[in-house]
Design a protein around this motif. Structure first.
Motif, PDB file in Angstrom:
ATOM      1  N   HIS A 263      23.013  60.892  -9.282  1.00  0.00           N
ATOM      2  CA  HIS A 263      22.728  59.294 -11.054  1.00  0.00           C
ATOM      3  C   HIS A 263      23.811  59.462 -11.659  1.00  0.00           C
ATOM      4  O   HIS A 263      24.396  58.509 -11.909  1.00  0.00           O
ATOM      5  CB  HIS A 263      21.853  59.896 -11.503  1.00  0.00           C
ATOM      6  N   THR A 264      24.988  60.551 -12.057  1.00  0.00           N
ATOM      7  CA  THR A 264      26.249  60.996 -12.836  1.00  0.00           C
ATOM      8  C   THR A 264      27.383  59.969 -12.314  1.00  0.00           C
ATOM      9  O   THR A 264      27.985  58.666 -13.091  1.00  0.00           O
ATOM     10  CB  THR A 264      26.805  62.026 -13.341  1.00  0.00           C
ATOM     11  N   THR A 265      27.378  60.089 -11.059  1.00  0.00           N
ATOM     12  CA  THR A 265      28.662  59.556 -11.145  1.00  0.00           C
ATOM     13  C   THR A 265      28.284  57.855 -10.226  1.00  0.00           C
ATOM     14  O   THR A 265      29.345  56.774 -10.395  1.00  0.00           O
ATOM     15  CB  THR A 265      28.790  59.742  -9.151  1.00  0.00           C
ATOM     16  N   ALA A 266      26.845  57.671  -9.542  1.00  0.00           N
ATOM     17  CA  ALA A 266      26.386  56.039  -9.290  1.00  0.00           C
ATOM     18  C   ALA A 266      27.109  55.095 -11.317  1.00  0.00           C
ATOM     19  O   ALA A 266      27.383  53.714 -11.398  1.00  0.00           O
ATOM     20  CB  ALA A 266      25.037  55.778  -9.416  1.00  0.00           C
ATOM     21  N   ILE A 267      26.760  56.288 -12.093  1.00  0.00           N
ATOM     22  CA  ILE A 267      26.306  55.681 -13.761  1.00  0.00           C
ATOM     23  C   ILE A 267      28.037  55.377 -13.944  1.00  0.00           C
ATOM     24  O   ILE A 267      27.977  55.143 -14.608  1.00  0.00           O
ATOM     25  CB  ILE A 267      26.252  57.025 -15.077  1.00  0.00           C
ATOM     26  N   ASP A 268      28.538  56.257 -13.838  1.00  0.00           N
ATOM     27  CA  ASP A 268      30.674  56.236 -14.259  1.00  0.00           C
ATOM     28  C   ASP A 268      30.631  54.410 -13.428  1.00  0.00           C
ATOM     29  O   ASP A 268      32.313  54.426 -14.013  1.00  0.00           O
ATOM     30  CB  ASP A 268      30.831  57.523 -13.655  1.00  0.00           C
ATOM     31  N   LYS A 269      30.553  55.316 -12.357  1.00  0.00           N
ATOM     32  CA  LYS A 269      31.515  54.133 -11.084  1.00  0.00           C
ATOM     33  C   LYS A 269      30.350  52.656 -11.298  1.00  0.00           C
ATOM     34  O   LYS A 269      31.167  51.335 -11.522  1.00  0.00           O
ATOM     35  CB  LYS A 269      30.376  54.515  -9.542  1.00  0.00           C
ATOM     36  N   GLU A 270      29.159  52.171 -11.246  1.00  0.00           N
ATOM     37  CA  GLU A 270      28.656  50.661 -12.410  1.00  0.00           C
ATOM     38  C   GLU A 270      28.521  50.560 -13.056  1.00  0.00           C
ATOM     39  O   GLU A 270      27.946  50.049 -13.189  1.00  0.00           O
ATOM     40  CB  GLU A 270      27.432  50.552 -11.065  1.00  0.00           C
ATOM     41  N   GLY A 271      28.077  51.747 -14.299  1.00  0.00           N
ATOM     42  CA  GLY A 271      27.787  51.182 -15.530  1.00  0.00           C
ATOM     43  C   GLY A 271      26.364  51.596 -15.926  1.00  0.00           C
ATOM     44  O   GLY A 271      26.333  51.902 -17.191  1.00  0.00           O
ATOM     45  N   ARG A 272      25.799  51.292 -15.067  1.00  0.00           N
ATOM     46  CA  ARG A 272      24.191  51.841 -15.201  1.00  0.00           C
ATOM     47  C   ARG A 272      23.319  52.296 -13.995  1.00  0.00           C
ATOM     48  O   ARG A 272      24.229  52.348 -12.427  1.00  0.00           O
ATOM     49  CB  ARG A 272      23.514  51.056 -16.259  1.00  0.00           C
ATOM     50  N   ARG A 273      21.824  52.703 -14.506  1.00  0.00           N
ATOM     51  CA  ARG A 273      21.616  53.421 -13.195  1.00  0.00           C
ATOM     52  C   ARG A 273      20.264  53.774 -13.670  1.00  0.00           C
ATOM     53  O   ARG A 273      19.753  54.558 -14.521  1.00  0.00           O
ATOM     54  CB  ARG A 273      22.734  54.741 -12.545  1.00  0.00           C
ATOM     55  N   ALA A 274      19.199  53.549 -12.871  1.00  0.00           N
ATOM     56  CA  ALA A 274      17.797  53.644 -12.884  1.00  0.00           C
ATOM     57  C   ALA A 274      17.734  55.158 -12.290  1.00  0.00           C
ATOM     58  O   ALA A 274      17.886  55.533 -11.364  1.00  0.00           O
ATOM     59  CB  ALA A 274      16.975  53.106 -12.177  1.00  0.00           C
ATOM     60  N   VAL A 275      16.784  55.785 -13.157  1.00  0.00           N
ATOM     61  CA  VAL A 275      17.419  56.962 -13.177  1.00  0.00           C
ATOM     62  C   VAL A 275      16.002  57.879 -13.074  1.00  0.00           C
ATOM     63  O   VAL A 275      14.948  59.184 -12.343  1.00  0.00           O
ATOM     64  CB  VAL A 275      18.002  58.706 -14.286  1.00  0.00           C
ATOM     65  N   LYS A 276      14.690  56.788 -13.388  1.00  0.00           N
ATOM     66  CA  LYS A 276      13.078  57.478 -13.331  1.00  0.00           C
ATOM     67  C   LYS A 276      12.262  56.173 -12.729  1.00  0.00           C
ATOM     68  O   LYS A 276      13.017  55.497 -14.022  1.00  0.00           O
ATOM     69  CB  LYS A 276      12.442  58.231 -14.311  1.00  0.00           C
ATOM     70  N   ALA A 277      11.441  55.823 -11.312  1.00  0.00           N
ATOM     71  CA  ALA A 277      10.578  54.415 -11.583  1.00  0.00           C
ATOM     72  C   ALA A 277       9.430  55.082 -12.098  1.00  0.00           C
ATOM     73  O   ALA A 277       9.141  56.339 -11.588  1.00  0.00           O
ATOM     74  CB  ALA A 277      10.315  54.497 -10.618  1.00  0.00           C
ATOM     75  N   GLY A 278       8.587  54.145 -12.595  1.00  0.00           N
ATOM     76  CA  GLY A 278       7.820  54.864 -13.076  1.00  0.00           C
ATOM     77  C   GLY A 278       6.587  53.964 -13.746  1.00  0.00           C
ATOM     78  O   GLY A 278       6.861  52.240 -14.106  1.00  0.00           O
ATOM     79  N   GLN A 279       5.227  54.376 -15.094  1.00  0.00           N
ATOM     80  CA  GLN A 279       5.126  53.058 -15.234  1.00  0.00           C
ATOM     81  C   GLN A 279       5.728  53.064 -16.935  1.00  0.00           C
ATOM     82  O   GLN A 279       6.397  54.101 -17.232  1.00  0.00           O
ATOM     83  CB  GLN A 279       3.190  53.770 -16.008  1.00  0.00           C
ATOM     84  N   TYR A 280       5.156  52.538 -18.424  1.00  0.00           N
ATOM     85  CA  TYR A 280       5.979  52.474 -18.532  1.00  0.00           C
ATOM     86  C   TYR A 280       5.696  53.781 -20.088  1.00  0.00           C
ATOM     87  O   TYR A 280       7.194  53.658 -20.028  1.00  0.00           O
ATOM     88  CB  TYR A 280       5.445  51.106 -20.147  1.00  0.00           C
TER      89      TYR A 280
END
Length: 1761
Positions: A263-280
């Protein structure tokens, strides 16, 4: 770029064909129908497909998503846009010619090139490809690593003075313009693009700036009911480290470390990342958790949002569309123009900004990935079209303030901000001028600066940076840089509007300077020290940033006369406004020498003072430019004389100089370090041009416009020296006296500078080149300097150039560097006359160093030590009055007062430095008058220094003049050093007097001139004679002392006669022994090491000194042990096949047999320093104790593993070698001959076979043992029995002292532990094997080294190698006694199994699978174990061992010859034709080959010519013979033949054969022993491995083995950078730049310091380099960091160091980090030094030494390299 962005826009994935077809017809038909609203249809299509495509955001299948995007949206869109198949259309477009601009956008770390000859400014750069194909490759270029975000300027004619295009971008000669016109986009496509682009752009903009988290715009919402599907999205920021984010994710989400890292590598590269999916609700909870945990580890929480799945999908697709547009832009200029028009179009009647401005204004709120796409889009569209670049720039400047404010409060790096694009626009000269004229950009930038710094203004509207934020200021510097970019190229033509706007901008800039004028005032601390040092660095840093901008403004002003005068007026007004504050006080009056000064009372030591005066200094700069251009004559029109108020202008710079003087006098020491630092920078090269230098100029302006006496009185008063020059006040306070003296020195120095420093264009008629030449001369007068050191000491201009190269060759010569160090420039002798001891840019240390160097040089040349100033250039008219201060009354009073104090010996009131300065001022006055008299007739010269100096000081009776004082001064003993200078001044007085007195008749003038020279000469001659006399006296004195000493010596010998005779006798004996030895060396047999003719051992008595206790001890078997410090390490230095490195774990490994490729040996090296074993043990224990107490320091060595630093040379060691004395052995020649009759090879073999069989029967304890068949044959009459081996001579074994035994065991255990990487175990059966192995391997390494360096085999070893090898071989022979003999016998039998097939066991390797030298060492050292008896401890006698060695060596040699012949038959090219060679060797070789052919059933080819086989054998066996000679020499101590002490191919072979008892025709050895060897040869050849090798099924090692060397490196460093730019990390798909490193052992390119290439080794995370080193160099390796041009040496997982790369620039210097960027070329000598570092096994030593000198508390984590 978004996923899949590297495909062509039309290239849909082949797998999607079916899906595409199903969508295609109706979609396309619908979009083509004119009645349809394209935008609505397009949005409907997106609303339908996008949420489905990007549904799995937690674990996306990128390829699948890309296929669906292409099929459902992009393909139909492209079909509509192009009107035909996209692939075909784009192919056509691509062939129709590319843009002239390159436009490549740089990624971080990519190499960029700038040409110093042709670039308009340093920001003009080329990418690697364009540079390689341009003319600049052969110019003076610079290389740098890009920070990312810039773009290649190839094709931009405004960026280059010459060669704007590389060969790739030049318009093709084949009429590409015509092709272009053919493929102009037709109207239909243009119409479609005008319809498609607005919808696409609007969608992208809307989605990127969409703020609703839960809802989409209504047009993208389809009727289906809303799904409760959300993502918790984490955004990148620059405040939290990698570890912070990983920690927060693990705690908040309870995920694994690996997942959190992903997750952290992706955030550093892309600027953001979904770390959890689910209901609101669940996502909202996760958001709060992450924020809570992240706040624990940092001041602020992480930025987290909860987004609806559809919003996330559309935002992701908007970026994909952005990259699609980006790709499309590169195909056609028409597309670019349509795109730019739409982006710039403002909505009619709306206040809203246009699309592109919206995006720019939103930039700071976008995440990293979106910013990248947006910036790339701007690069590929606006910046590729000049007209639209201009329009974009206008928009940019329109919103400039807002954008900069956003950037300053943003937390992303500058590279990721839209403000970074300013450099692309502001540095284009025409565009910059357009923006100044039309957009008033200078005013905009300066106002922005003031608006972003309001919190730093105090109540007086002055800046005060106390408690500033470094991050914020760094961002503010970006605004300052923009100003610099706008001003970087001066306009060639001035329009009225440009003049007006520039002046507006200048006045606005003066507002900033007004806030800086007098900022951060300081007051002297009295009594108590300051508690907290104030922040000073921010103000100085801003001053540094503004330095070039100030110079550029002055240069711009100087371009135009009218402008210069107006700017001067404005600047003068601003200075006056700042200077009127302190006018309230009453004036005071000061009298001296009949002159009066009225001034405001002010004392630097009591009132506030500031070092920051940029307004005054800018005015000084403008004044000099007025003088230079001659415009100063019109100054009164703009500033009236009444307004000018020169005293006020001088006041503040003068205060600043006084402050510096008082700091030097230590009056401000209670103000702490901050003030000292400010004063340092004030005079330092980084700031001095706009600080110190301008203050001196301001004083010169004052001196030129004020009455000279008034000027000097003002100076005396400000320096607080009025009383010091009135009358002497007796004081006992030493501190006050010292203060006063330093202040006088400082003041005199400033006066010297005001009068003498004229090297400023405008102050005198000098050019910039003259100024730089003078700077360089004075730097080189201190000492010879490297190019980079000179460059650092010279100020840089706005283009970062110093002008050094243009002039350096005129004043200096370059001296090339050696294998280390760097090249230096040395001053040419003819430039020494330019040396001015009081050069104003010298620091105090430089001044004294330069003075010392020059005096020393003059002494060596036997010249006087007078160093008068060189004649200065004339002041320009505006400054001509400055010289008047030299001959005014106050100056004369100052000079007289100082001289008088020296003459009257009032020691406490003067110093030698003061006198030096007074003499310097006198010299300047006399030189000035002489120059004026030589130029003009006497009556016109008003400068009357001579008269003033010879006038009496007063009318009193005891009054004196300067001349009289100088005569007296010569007699002052403390001023002996100044005598020569005084003499020179007196001569000058004489010269000036003659010039004054000379009549108008030229003849008389001529004679008087010659008289002057005669007068000069006569005094010089006298001085020379005096010097000669002194030198002669010194010589006689030396002679006298020497005579006394030899007399004392004789006396000593007489009194101690007895002692002396004894020593003489002993010496005599030694000499006779030496003679005998040299006699015997003529008889060759004494130089034979093996067999019955073995020569005597040269065993000298060894007396060694312990380096720890300094006591001497003779090395004896029964004495306490002495040891050598040593280092045992695993090594791959000799192998060619690095993949073979042992993979078995240490416990499984059997090290008895070494593979012939020598894949991984154990090397033992020593530094040659000797200690008592007991002393060493104490030292080691003390070290352990010491290091346990110093836990915080990074430990250089691993005490757990026995490591320590040698107490003497600090080499890294991990053990000690016991020194075992050589046992001298002599052979009785008669006995030897008798034995020779009986003991043939066959008989010897039979004896040892019986002996071994006997042992095996004994050991089998009654078990029936099959004796080898060999033993039963031919026993016949000679009844051989078990004990017959003893009948040829035995002796009792050597008895070692217990301490030697203890050390033998300790060293052997270390070899075992290090070599096999296992825990120490003294009883392990492999210890003897490892001992023999390290002995053999170390000898092979040394032989290899001697061969590589071309040195003779004997006599050329370094002392450390010699003593180390001697101790190692003797240790290896002695170690046998510490192990059970049964064990040694077992090993011996296994070793003999290779040579004697009847001992062959299941694990015995084939002949081709072992290294014969290792076998030789093993069998020779283990053979004495056969003499072991239960009752007595025996060893073979000299004769026995002579035969044993001979036969063992012959057997091994026969096996090795067979090895060479067999392996040379495989994989060889057909031999080149050579006339048939029928030498004896060739014939023997031929017959030997026939035998082998027969034994291998014809697998061995018979038709190889004999001469070729002999050639192979002779070359192939050489390393083996050389190693054997070294081994037997150090084992037996027999002197080698003379030929081995020199290098010669043929002589060496013969000498080796004779030394080792071999025939020179080696095949005769087979013939001699044929009957015995024949069966062995048959067995060797019949081995399946040999046969498979001959049949070509497997490959054998060829002899001689190829010698290792480091990989070939290219000559030019840019080739390496090119390789690095093409390097793609094998484990990472992204486009991010890596840190490529090159392994110098094997040439592998690795991706260093990156998580993608970390490997798990034994449960530990290791970086790519560390894990590569384990398998390439057994843990030791050498890498080149390509982008940083540094070599990295690493050892194990925890140690490493940086080492200079072998690449040098033309000045003989390395360039770590490519900071200077000069072209670099490979230095072969340095690369060879690196090679030797490897081959000598000194890498570990180098690392330890480096870490010892650069000890750091928190070291680099080498493990992850």
């Amino acid at each position: 770029m978004a996923d899949g962005g590297d495909r062509g826009p039309g290239a849909a994935a082949a797998g999607a064909a079916g899906g595409r077809a199903s969508v295609q017809p109706q979609e396309r038909a619908m979009w083509c129908d004119e009645r349809f609203n394209f935008q609505a249809t397009f949005l409907q299509c997106l609303a339908k497909h996008v949420p489905n495509i990007y549904s799995a955001e937690m674990d996306p299948l990128l390829e699948k998503q890309e296929e669906m995007v292409q099929a459902a949206i992009l393909y139909p869109l492209e079909c509509y846009l192009f009107g035909e198949d996209p692939d075909i259309f784009l192919e056509k477009l691509q062939q129709s010619g590319t843009s002239q601009l390159c436009g490549k956008v740089f990624k971080g770390g990519e190499t960029t090139y700038s040409c110093r000859d042709c670039a308009v400014d340093p920001t003009c750069v080329l990418c690697m490809d364009c540079f390689q194909n341009s003319i600049h490759k052969n110019h003076r270029y610079k290389m740098h690593s890009s920070t990312g975000g810039g773009f290649c300027d190839c094709g931009d004619t405004e960026a280059w003075k010459a060669g704007p295009l590389c060969t790739k971008h030049e318009p093709g000669a084949s009429g590409s313009a015509k092709e272009n016109s053919e493929c102009q986009l037709n109207e239909e496509i243009m119409e479609h693009s005008r319809r498609v682009f607005p919808s696409v752009i609007k969608y992208i903009v809307d989605m990127l700036i969409w703020e609703e988290e839960k809802e989409l715009p209504p047009e993208l919402t389809i009727s289906r009911e809303k799904v409760d599907s959300y993502y918790c999205v984490l955004f990148n920021d620059e405040h939290h480290s990698y570890d912070h984010v990983i920690y927060s994710l693990q705690r908040a989400l309870g995920c694994e470390l690996g997942e959190a890292q992903l997750h952290t590598t992706a955030i550093d590269k892309e600027g953001r990342r979904a770390v959890k999916a689910g209901q609101y609700t669940s996502c909202q909870e996760a958001k709060e958790e992450i924020k809570r945990h992240s706040e624990n580890v940092s001041q602020r929480p992480l930025h987290v949002e909860v987004l609806h799945a559809d919003v996330m999908a559309h935002q992701k697709f908007a970026l994909r569309l952005g990259s699609w547009l980006n790709k499309l832009m590169s195909y056609s200029s028409d597309f670019r123009q349509v795109f730019c028009q739409i982006c710039l179009k403002e909505e009619a009647g709306s206040e809203n900004p246009c699309f592109i401005s919206k995006l720019m204004l939103w930039d700071a709120k976008l995440h990293k990935g979106a910013r990248k796409v947006l910036h790339e889009l701007i690069f590929s569209s606006f910046f590729m079209e000049m007209e639209y670049k201009k329009l974009f720039a206008v928009e940019f400047v329109k919103y400039y303030k807002a954008l900069q404010k956003e950037y300053i409060s943003d937390d992303h790096d500058r590279v990721l901000s839209v403000t970074a694009l300013s450099v692309q626009m502001f540095t284009v000269p025409t565009l910059a001028r357009h923006l100044i004229e039309e957009q008033n950009v200078i005013t905009t930038i300066t106002e922005t600066l003031l608006e972003v710094l309001p919190e730093y203004l105090d109540k007086n509207d002055k800046f005060n940076f106390q408690g500033y934020s470094q991050d914020k200021l760094n961002r503010v510097y970006a605004v300052i840089y923009d100003l610099r970019y706008v001003l970087v190229s001066k306009p060639p033509l001035w329009t009225d509007r440009l003049r007006e706007r520039f002046l507006e901008g200048f006045v606005s800039f003066l507002r900033i300077l007004t806030c800086m004028q007098g900022m951060e005032e300081i007051k002297r601390q009295i009594g108590q020290h300051i508690e907290v040092d104030p922040d000073w660095d921010a103000a100085i840093a801003i001053q540094m940033q503004l330095k070039n901008i100030l110079l550029m403004f002055q240069e711009w002003c100087a371009c135009d006369e009218e402008l210069l005068l107006k700017a001067y007026r404005e600047c003068h007004k601003a200075v006056m406004r700042c200077s009127t504050n302190g006018r309230s006080r009453e004036k005071t009056v000061f009298h001296l020498c009949g002159h009066t000064l009225e001034s405001r009372p002010y004392r630097v030591s009591a009132d506030p003072v500031s070092i920051h005066l940029p307004l005054s200094r800018t005015l000084a700069g403008l004044h000099v430019r007025l003088s230079k251009t001659g415009t100063i004559s019109r100054l009164h029109e703009f500033v009236s004389p009444e307004e000018f108020q020169v005293e006020l202008l001088v006041e503040y710079p003068l205060r600043c100089l006084v402050l510096v003087a008082q700091v030097a006098a230590e009056m401000w020491r209670r103000n702490g370090l901050s003030l000292i630092s400010q004063v340092f920078y004030y005079q330092d090269v980084k700031c001095r041009e706009e600080m110190y230098d301008k203050d001196i100029i301001m004083l010169q302006i004052g001196a030129s416009l004020m009455d000279p006496n008034q000027f000097l009185l003002l100076i005396l008063q400000r320096y607080e020296l009025a009383d010091a020059f009135k009358k002497i006040k007796p004081t006992k306070d030493q501190d006050l006296i010292k203060q006063c003296n330093v202040l006088i020195e400082e003041m005199l120095q400033i006066l010297i500078y005001v009068v003498g420093e004229r090297y400023v264009p405008g102050v005198s008629n000098v050019t910039k080149e003259d100024v730089i030449m003078r700077e360089i001369i004075h730097l080189l007068c201190i000492e010879p300097m490297a190019h980079s050191a000179i460059t650092k000491s010279l100020p840089e201009n706005e283009n970062n150039e110093t002008g050094l190269e243009n002039v350096i060759d005129k004043v200096a010569t370059f001296k090339k560097p050696g294998v280390s160090g760097h090249g230096v420039y040395e001053l040419k002798d003819e430039c020494l006359k330019e040396f001015n001891m009081f050069f104003y840019h010298y620091t105090k240390t430089q001044h004294s160093k330069a003075e010392h160097t020059q005096k020393k040089r003059r002494k060596q040349e036997n010249r006087d030590e007078a160093m008068p100033p060189p004649p200065p250039p004339d002041f320009s008219p505006a400054f001509s009055n400055v010289v008047r201060i030299l001959n005014c009354d106050v100056m004369m009073h100052i000079l007289r007062t100082v001289l008088q104090r020296a003459v009257e010996l009032e020691t406490h009131l003067w110093t030698e430095a003061m006198i030096q300065m007074v003499l310097h001022l006198l010299s300047l006055g006399l030189l000035e008058e002489k120059q004026q008299l030589q130029k003009s007739p006497e009556e016109e010269v008003t400068f009357d220094f001579y008269h003033k100096a010879t006038r009496m000081g007063s009318s009193a009776l005891n009054a004196v003049n300067v001349l009289m004082l100088l005569e007296k001064l010569k007699r002052v003993p403390q001023l002996e050093a100044q005598k020569d200078t005084v003499n020179w001044i007196l001569q000058m007085f004489d010269t000036v007097k003659r010039l004054r007195e000379k009549s108008s008749l030229t003849t008389v003038a001529a004679t008087s001139g010659s008289e002057v020279t005669k007068g000069d000469e006569s005094t010089q001659d006298k001085e020379k004679a005096e010097r000669k006399r002194k030198a002669e006296a010194a010589r006689l004195h030396r002679q006298k002392i020497m005579a006394q000493m030899s007399a004392l010596q004789r006396n000593f010998i007489e009194t101690h006669k007895l002692l002396y005779e004894n020593t003489l006798e002993a010496q005599g004996k030694e000499d006779t022994m030496m003679e005998e030895e040299s006699m015997s060396s003529a008889i060759d047999y004494s130089r034979i090491a093996l067999g019955p003719k073995r020569g005597p051992s040269v065993a000298e008595k060894e007396v060694l000194t312990c380096i720890l206790c300094q006591e001497e001890q003779e090395v004896k078997l029964e004495s306490a042990a002495m040891v050598l410090s040593a280092c045992v390490q695993k090594s791959t230095a000799l192998t060619q096949n690095r993949s073979r490195i042992l993979e078995l774990s240490g416990d499984m490994l059997d090290p008895l047999f070494m593979h012939p490729d020598l894949p991984c040996g154990t090397h033992t090296g020593s530094c040659g320093h000797v200690m008592h074993a007991a002393c060493w043990q104490k030292y080691f224990e003390a070290m352990q104790l010491n290091f346990r107490q110093r836990l915080h320091v990074e430990q250089i060595f691993d005490l757990e593993n026995g490591e320590y630093l040698c107490p003497l040379c600090k080499s890294l060691c991990n053990t000690v070698i016991p020194i075992v004395p050589l046992q001298a052995q002599k052979i009785n020649s008669e006995d030897a001959e008798a034995v020779a009759q009986i003991l043939s090879l066959a008989r010897w073999l039979e004896i040892i076979i019986v002996r071994i069989s006997g042992y095996s029967v004994k050991n089998a304890k009654g078990e029936k043992q099959n004796l080898p068949a060999f033993a039963n044959k031919g026993m016949g009459t000679s009844a051989l029995e078990f004990h017959s081996i003893l009948s040829f001579g035995v002796q009792s074994s050597a008895k070692y002292s217990s301490s030697i035994k203890e050390m033998l065991i300790l060293f052997a255990t270390t070899i075992y532990r290090v070599g096999l990487k296992v825990a120490p175990n003294e009883a392990d059966y492999r210890i003897p094997m490892m001992t023999w192995s390290t002995c053999a391997f170390t000898i092979q390494c040394i032989e290899n080294l001697l061969e590589t360096e071309g040195k003779p085999l004997f006599g050329s070893l370094q002392n450390r190698q010699h003593s180390g090898l001697k101790a190692l071989v003797q240790f290896a022979a002695a170690q046998r006694t510490t192990s059970p003999q049964v064990l040694i016998q077992k090993h011996l039998v296994r070793l003999l199994g290779v040579l004697l097939p009847n001992f062959k066991g299941e694990d015995t390797p084939s002949l081709l699978e072992v290294d014969m030298f290792h076998i030789l060492v093993g069998v020779v050292l283990s053979f004495p174990s056969l003499y072991w008896e239960d009752a007595v401890d025996l060893q073979p006698s000299s004769i026995s061992s002579a035969y044993n060695h001979l036969y063992l060596f012959h057997l091994t040699t026969l096996a090795h010859i067979t090895q060479i012949v067999v392996s040379s038959a495989t994989g060889r090219e057909s031999p080149t034709a050579r006339s048939s060679d029928n030498s004896e060797e060739a014939q023997s070789a031929q017959s030997f080959c026939r035998e082998i052919c027969q034994y291998t059933s014809g697998c061995f080819s018979q038709d190889i010519p004999g001469w070729l086989v002999w050639d192979c054998v002779k070359k192939g066996i050489m390393p083996y013979l050389r190693c054997a000679a070294l081994f037997f020499h150090y084992l037996l101590g027999v002197s080698p033949p003379e030929e081995l002490l020199q290098v010669s191919e043929e002589g060496q072979f013969k000498a080796l054969c004779s030394y080792l008892s071999l025939p020179t025709n080696l095949f005769l050895l087979f013939q001699e022993y044929w009957d015995t060897v024949n069966p062995l040869l048959q067995r060797w050849c019949a081995d399946p491995v040999v046969l498979s090798c001959l049949k070509g099924k497997s490959i054998a090692i060829r002899y001689p083995r190829k010698r290792n060397s480091l990989i070939e490196l290219p000559e030019d460093y840019s080739c390496l950078l090119n390789q690095a730019s093409q390097f793609r990390c094998p484990r990472s798909s992204d486009d991010e730049q890596k840190h490529p490193v090159l392994c110098l052992f094997c040439g592998a390119m690795l991706c260093s310091q990156n998580t993608c290439c970390q490997e798990l080794v034994n449960g530990e995370e290791l970086g790519a380099c560390t894990s590569h080193a384990l398998q390439c160099g057994a843990g030791v390796c050498m890498f080149l960091k390509i982008r940083e041009c540094k070599v990295v040496l690493i050892e194990g997982k925890t140690r490493g160091c940086l080492y200079p790369a072998p690449y040098l620039d033309e000045y003989g210097e390395t360039d770590p980090g490519l900071k200077r960027g000069n072209p670099l070329h490979l230095c072969r000598e340095r690369y060879r030094k690196l090679h030797l570092l490897w081959q000598q096994h000194c890498i570990i030593e180098e690392i330890a030494r480096s870490q010892e000198t650069n000890q750091i508390f928190f070291g680099f984590n080498w493990q992850l390299l």
